[in-house]
Write a protein that holds these residues in place. Structure first.
Motif, PDB file in Angstrom:
ATOM      1  N   SER A 181       0.752  -1.335  -0.070  1.00  0.00           N
ATOM      2  CA  SER A 181       0.131   0.045  -0.055  1.00  0.00           C
ATOM      3  C   SER A 181       0.849   1.397  -0.161  1.00  0.00           C
ATOM      4  O   SER A 181       1.640   1.264   0.653  1.00  0.00           O
ATOM      5  N   TYR A 205      -6.605  -2.102  -5.498  1.00  0.00           N
ATOM      6  CA  TYR A 205      -6.473  -0.842  -6.538  1.00  0.00           C
ATOM      7  C   TYR A 205      -6.940  -1.077  -7.903  1.00  0.00           C
ATOM      8  O   TYR A 205      -6.140  -2.028  -8.594  1.00  0.00           O
ATOM      9  N   ASN A 206      -7.989  -0.340  -7.988  1.00  0.00           N
ATOM     10  CA  ASN A 206      -8.391  -0.641  -9.832  1.00  0.00           C
ATOM     11  C   ASN A 206      -8.801  -2.093 -10.015  1.00  0.00           C
ATOM     12  O   ASN A 206      -8.306  -2.733 -11.174  1.00  0.00           O
ATOM     13  N   HIS A 259      -1.912  -3.898  -6.293  1.00  0.00           N
ATOM     14  CA  HIS A 259      -0.852  -2.754  -6.551  1.00  0.00           C
ATOM     15  C   HIS A 259       0.195  -3.025  -7.480  1.00  0.00           C
ATOM     16  O   HIS A 259       0.704  -4.356  -7.265  1.00  0.00           O
ATOM     17  N   SER A 280      -9.736  -3.693   1.056  1.00  0.00           N
ATOM     18  CA  SER A 280     -10.603  -2.958  -0.239  1.00  0.00           C
ATOM     19  C   SER A 280     -11.729  -2.096   0.183  1.00  0.00           C
ATOM     20  O   SER A 280     -12.193  -2.177   1.247  1.00  0.00           O
TER      21      SER A 280
END
Ligand SMILES: Cc1cc2nc3c(=O)[nH]c(=O)nc-3n(C[C@H](O)[C@H](O)[C@H](O)COP(=O)(O)O)c2cc1C
Length: 149
Positions: free
Chosen positions: A9, A96-97, A101, A140
């Motif tokens: 992160s 992430y998306n 990551h 999340s």
């Protein structure tokens, strides 16, 4: 017990996956006094994305490595040595998306080496790094389960 803690992160103290990863590490230490912990913040110090020189270094016999290939494969060799040394691996994996990551993916790209950490057999791919316990600390924004059971 040797614990390897990977952080991916970029949110530092605000990160939930880091808090969860730390909590797992603390529990492991409490139940295994004398454990050692090695922490890597992949978001602060990322592994390079795989480039041609990395791939060539993976598939060229060591004795034929150029100086560039020697330098390129060091990331992977060091990461694999660390993995093999660890008894337990705690992986912080925030979403992430719709994915992990990219710094965690970059680390995976360096530790996944055919013939070294996995091989193909008639039964399909087989992991060669055995006997490890892995905890994945996932965070999340969305909820993808039906909640606690
Ligand atoms: C740029 C960005 C993209 C994100 N994409 C997702 C996503 O696709 N799905 C999801 O459930 N949460 C998503 N989130 C929310 C994060 O997963 C959530 O903030 C989580 O706590 C991040 O982990 P961390 O606290 O360890 O950094 C996103 C957050 C950001 C800032």
């Amino acid at each position: 017990m040797k614990i390897l803690h990977l952080i991916s992160s970029p949110r530092g103290e605000a990160s939930f996956s880091i808090k969860l990863g730390n909590a797992i590490v603390e529990k492991l230490q409490a139940s295994n006094p004398g454990s050692t912990v090695k922490t890597h913040n992949l978001a602060n110090k990322p592994f390079p994305h795989l480039e041609e020189v990395h791939l060539n270094s993976f598939f060229t016999p060591v004795e034929n490595h150029s100086p560039e290939q020697k330098a390129a494969i060091k990331h992977s060799d060091d990461a694999i040595a660390e993995l093999q040394e660890a008894d337990v691996i705690v992986i912080g994996a925030p979403l992430y998306n719709f994915n992990i990551h990219s710094t965690l993916k970059a680390w995976i790209d360096h530790i996944a080496r055919a013939g070294k950490t996995f091989s193909y057999s008639e039964a399909g791919p087989e992991g060669l790094v055995k006997g490890k316990k892995v905890y994945v600390a996932i965070s999340s924004g969305g909820v993808y389960t039906e909640g606690p059971v």
